[in-house]
Design a protein around this motif. Structure first.
Motif, short mmCIF file in Angstrom:
data_model
loop_
_atom_site.label_atom_id
_atom_site.label_comp_id
_atom_site.label_asym_id
_atom_site.label_seq_id
_atom_site.Cartn_x
_atom_site.Cartn_y
_atom_site.Cartn_z
N ALA A 105 0.83 -1.20 0.00
CA ALA A 105 0.00 0.00 0.00
C ALA A 105 0.87 1.26 0.00
CB ALA A 105 -0.92 0.00 1.22
N LEU A 106 0.26 2.35 -0.40
CA LEU A 106 0.95 3.64 -0.48
C LEU A 106 1.02 4.30 0.90
CD1 LEU A 106 2.04 6.12 -2.14
CD2 LEU A 106 -0.36 6.85 -2.32
N ALA A 107 2.22 4.66 1.33
CA ALA A 107 2.37 5.46 2.54
C ALA A 107 1.89 6.88 2.23
CB ALA A 107 3.83 5.48 2.99
N ALA A 108 1.11 7.45 3.14
CA ALA A 108 0.40 8.69 2.85
C ALA A 108 1.32 9.87 2.55
CB ALA A 108 -0.52 9.03 4.02
N ARG A 137 6.39 13.80 -1.00
CA ARG A 137 7.84 13.69 -1.16
C ARG A 137 8.22 13.58 -2.63
NH1 ARG A 137 11.03 11.80 2.78
NH2 ARG A 137 9.35 12.61 4.09
N VAL A 138 7.46 12.81 -3.37
CA VAL A 138 7.74 12.68 -4.80
C VAL A 138 7.53 14.01 -5.52
CG1 VAL A 138 7.00 11.56 -6.94
CG2 VAL A 138 7.25 10.21 -4.86
N GLU A 139 6.52 14.74 -5.11
CA GLU A 139 6.29 16.06 -5.72
C GLU A 139 7.48 16.98 -5.48
OE1 GLU A 139 2.93 19.62 -5.91
OE2 GLU A 139 2.89 18.18 -4.25
N ASP A 140 8.06 16.89 -4.29
CA ASP A 140 9.24 17.70 -4.00
C ASP A 140 10.41 17.30 -4.90
OD1 ASP A 140 10.86 19.56 -2.15
OD2 ASP A 140 11.98 17.67 -2.05
N VAL A 193 10.23 16.00 -7.86
CA VAL A 193 9.97 16.42 -9.24
C VAL A 193 10.04 17.94 -9.38
CG1 VAL A 193 8.25 16.47 -11.08
CG2 VAL A 193 8.62 14.36 -9.77
N ARG A 194 9.31 18.64 -8.51
CA ARG A 194 9.19 20.09 -8.68
C ARG A 194 10.44 20.86 -8.24
NH1 ARG A 194 4.27 21.83 -10.15
NH2 ARG A 194 2.47 20.44 -9.88
N ARG A 195 10.96 20.52 -7.07
CA ARG A 195 12.09 21.31 -6.55
C ARG A 195 13.43 20.71 -6.97
NH1 ARG A 195 15.51 21.21 -2.31
NH2 ARG A 195 14.54 19.31 -1.50
N GLN A 196 13.64 19.42 -6.62
CA GLN A 196 14.96 18.84 -6.87
C GLN A 196 15.28 18.75 -8.36
OE1 GLN A 196 15.70 15.27 -4.53
NE2 GLN A 196 14.32 15.97 -2.91
N TRP A 197 14.30 18.26 -9.13
CA TRP A 197 14.52 18.17 -10.58
C TRP A 197 14.19 19.50 -11.26
CZ3 TRP A 197 11.03 14.67 -14.16
CH2 TRP A 197 11.49 14.75 -15.49
N GLY A 198 13.03 20.07 -10.91
CA GLY A 198 12.55 21.27 -11.61
C GLY A 198 13.37 22.51 -11.33
N GLU A 199 13.86 22.67 -10.09
CA GLU A 199 14.59 23.90 -9.74
C GLU A 199 16.10 23.68 -9.64
OE1 GLU A 199 12.86 25.59 -6.25
OE2 GLU A 199 10.81 25.42 -7.01
N LEU A 200 16.50 22.67 -8.88
CA LEU A 200 17.93 22.44 -8.69
C LEU A 200 18.56 21.76 -9.90
CD1 LEU A 200 18.04 21.28 -4.96
CD2 LEU A 200 18.52 23.55 -5.89
N ARG A 201 17.74 20.97 -10.58
CA ARG A 201 18.21 20.26 -11.78
C ARG A 201 19.48 19.47 -11.51
NH1 ARG A 201 15.83 25.00 -13.41
NH2 ARG A 201 17.77 26.18 -13.27
N ILE A 202 20.54 19.65 -12.29
CA ILE A 202 21.74 18.83 -12.18
C ILE A 202 22.40 18.94 -10.82
CG2 ILE A 202 23.39 20.55 -13.04
CD1 ILE A 202 23.27 16.83 -14.08
N ARG A 203 22.17 20.04 -10.12
CA ARG A 203 22.78 20.23 -8.80
C ARG A 203 22.29 19.20 -7.79
NH1 ARG A 203 20.79 26.09 -7.83
NH2 ARG A 203 21.40 25.57 -5.69
N SER A 204 21.12 18.59 -8.06
CA SER A 204 20.56 17.65 -7.09
C SER A 204 21.37 16.38 -6.94
CB SER A 204 19.11 17.30 -7.47
OG SER A 204 18.22 18.29 -7.00
N TRP A 205 22.22 16.07 -7.93
CA TRP A 205 23.05 14.88 -7.76
C TRP A 205 23.91 15.00 -6.51
CZ3 TRP A 205 22.15 10.42 -9.86
CH2 TRP A 205 21.46 10.36 -11.08
N LEU A 239 10.86 5.19 -2.81
CA LEU A 239 11.14 4.09 -1.90
C LEU A 239 11.74 4.60 -0.59
CD1 LEU A 239 11.75 1.15 -1.03
CD2 LEU A 239 13.82 1.28 -2.44
N GLU A 240 12.69 5.50 -0.70
CA GLU A 240 13.31 6.02 0.52
C GLU A 240 12.27 6.66 1.44
OE1 GLU A 240 17.32 8.45 1.73
OE2 GLU A 240 16.20 9.18 -0.01
N ALA A 241 11.36 7.40 0.86
CA ALA A 241 10.30 8.00 1.66
C ALA A 241 9.41 6.94 2.29
CB ALA A 241 9.47 8.95 0.81
#
Length: 432
Positions: free
Chosen positions: A59-62, A67-70, A72-84, A319-321
């Protein structure tokens, strides 16, 4: 809790009537009230259905969608390559491996997350054969300097199909003979020609739990290595990888670990094997200098040797979340509840279902039971149709050809009232 369930089989007298049903409902209420894990149910996104298919998809943890939105939107969308670096993407495979480690009895630094279960089975089994033969440049696994030709791979005869397919491919690639055997027969089958043994900790059809400590010891006594598939035990019961000297192990994360559909699998390599782990899939991520872009391959130290290519960040961080629901949770407590739930479900089935309609394929003995119950329908009963009717009536399990109904019990979110309701609805579906 006794070693053997009080349920000796499904030999009850059938539907117990209104008073009998009320008795089991009252017992379920008392058991749920005393359940220390009951509050964890609120951490998951669930509806009114009884969800007993966590052995296929947890089942999905609530909190995971946020966390996934963060990601996608912040880590990928804003920080982009810096998130590595700034968001820790690069170290996620080992970091998440360390979160899984205590759930399967492993020390930090021995598990890496990435790729599918099938890919990890391939990596582990080839590496096991190479270590057993001394082909990695080290001493053969049996310690001999003039070692016998180890040209046989033993595989669990009842294994999940993919494991069998991969074992057959590895045998062809390494010049080995593939020898299917039941886990019970492994101590008699392994010998001087055995290089590696691939076994399932829990049988995916029946829910039978195999004796990991004894079988591991038997394989080692023959000078071979063992690879364990933990897909149906990780997150459901104690495993003890380090304690029992397991060589290599793999497991998925989307069942009892609730990592999400297709979430990456994990690979365990025993500490003293890590320098000898010779992956058949060396990639830039498993290189000692991944950004050196050198033409020659030099394997990384430790668990990162099990990496291959660029990590699947979206599913990995989901998964980590999801693993956060395990904070402060004892695997021993999970196991105790699992056994109590399956005991109670089998008892209710014996009371509610008319005799002769189903039989349990799942062992009554606690030492031989995973966290699912498999019921075989009697000849003439369409098990697929029964499961479809169960789902329509709010009890979600699954069906395996030709006649098996499977019910997975995830103690983090399944309660005793769920078990009673599932048995009652099953009785109605079988007699509809």
């Amino acid at each position: 809790m006794s070693e053997r369930s009080e349920v000796s089989g499904l030999s009850g007298t059938g539907p117990s009537g209104t008073n009998g049903s009320a008795e089991y409902v009252r017992r379920a209420e008392k058991l749920d009230a005393a359940d220390e894990l009951a509050p964890l149910r609120g951490l998951f996104t669930l509806d009114d259905a009884v969800y007993l298919d966590g052995n296929s998809l947890g089942a999905l943890a609530a909190h995971v969608p946020g966390r996934v939105e963060d990601v996608v939107r912040r880590q990928w969308g804003e920080l982009r390559i810096r998130s590595w670096e700034e968001s820790g993407w690069w170290t996620a495979p080992e970091r998440i491996g360390d979160r899984i480690a205590p759930l399967v009895g492993a020390a930090p630094g021995r598990i890496v997350v990435g790729d599918s279960t099938s890919v990890n089975v391939f990596k582990a089994l080839v590496a096991a054969v190479r270590i057993a033969r001394g082909e990695d440049g080290g001493t053969p696994a049996d310690g001999a300097t003039a070692h016998p030709v180890r040209d046989e791979i033993v595989v669990d005869a009842s294994t999940f199909p993919s494991d069998g397919y991969i074992a057959a491919s590895v045998a062809r690639m390494t010049g080995c003979t593939l020898r299917p055997a039941t886990p019970a027969d492994v101590p008699q089958v392994v010998g001087k020609r055995t290089a590696a043994v691939l076994l399932n900790h829990v049988d995916y059809r029946t829910g039978r739990l195999h004796d990991l400590p004894a079988l591991t010891a038997a394989v080692h006594a023959a000078g071979a290595l063992v690879v364990w598939d933990l897909c149906h035990s990780a997150g459901a019961l104690p495993v003890g990888l380090d304690e029992h000297g397991v060589d290599l192990a793999v497991g998925c994360t989307y069942k009892f670990l609730n990592g999400g559909p297709g979430s990456p699998a994990f690979l365990y390599v025993r500490g003293d094997h890590q320098d000898r782990f010779d992956s058949p899939l060396p990639g830039w991520n498993s290189h000692a200098e991944p950004f050196g872009m050198r033409g020659d391959f030099e394997p990384a130290e430790g668990a990162p040797r099990g990496r291959v290519g660029t990590p699947d960040i979206l599913s990995m961080l989901a998964l980590e979340a999801a693993l956060e629901v395990w904070d402060g949770v004892s695997v021993d407590a999970v196991r105790a509840k699992s056994l109590a739930l399956t005991d109670f479900f089998l008892e209710c089935v014996g009371a509610y279902v008319p005799p002769g309609l189903v039989e349990s394929l799942t062992p009554a003995a606690h030492a031989e039971r995973g966290s699912q119950v498999a019921l075989r329908c009697a000849p003439g009963i369409d098990a697929g149709a029964v499961m479809k009717l169960l789902v329509e009536r709010g009890v979600v399990g699954d069906f395996r050809q030709p006649d098996v109904l499977r019910f997975g019990f995830t103690p983090l979110y399944v309660g005793f009232a769920d078990a009673e309701r599932a048995a009652r609805v099953l009785a109605g579906a079988l007699t509809a």
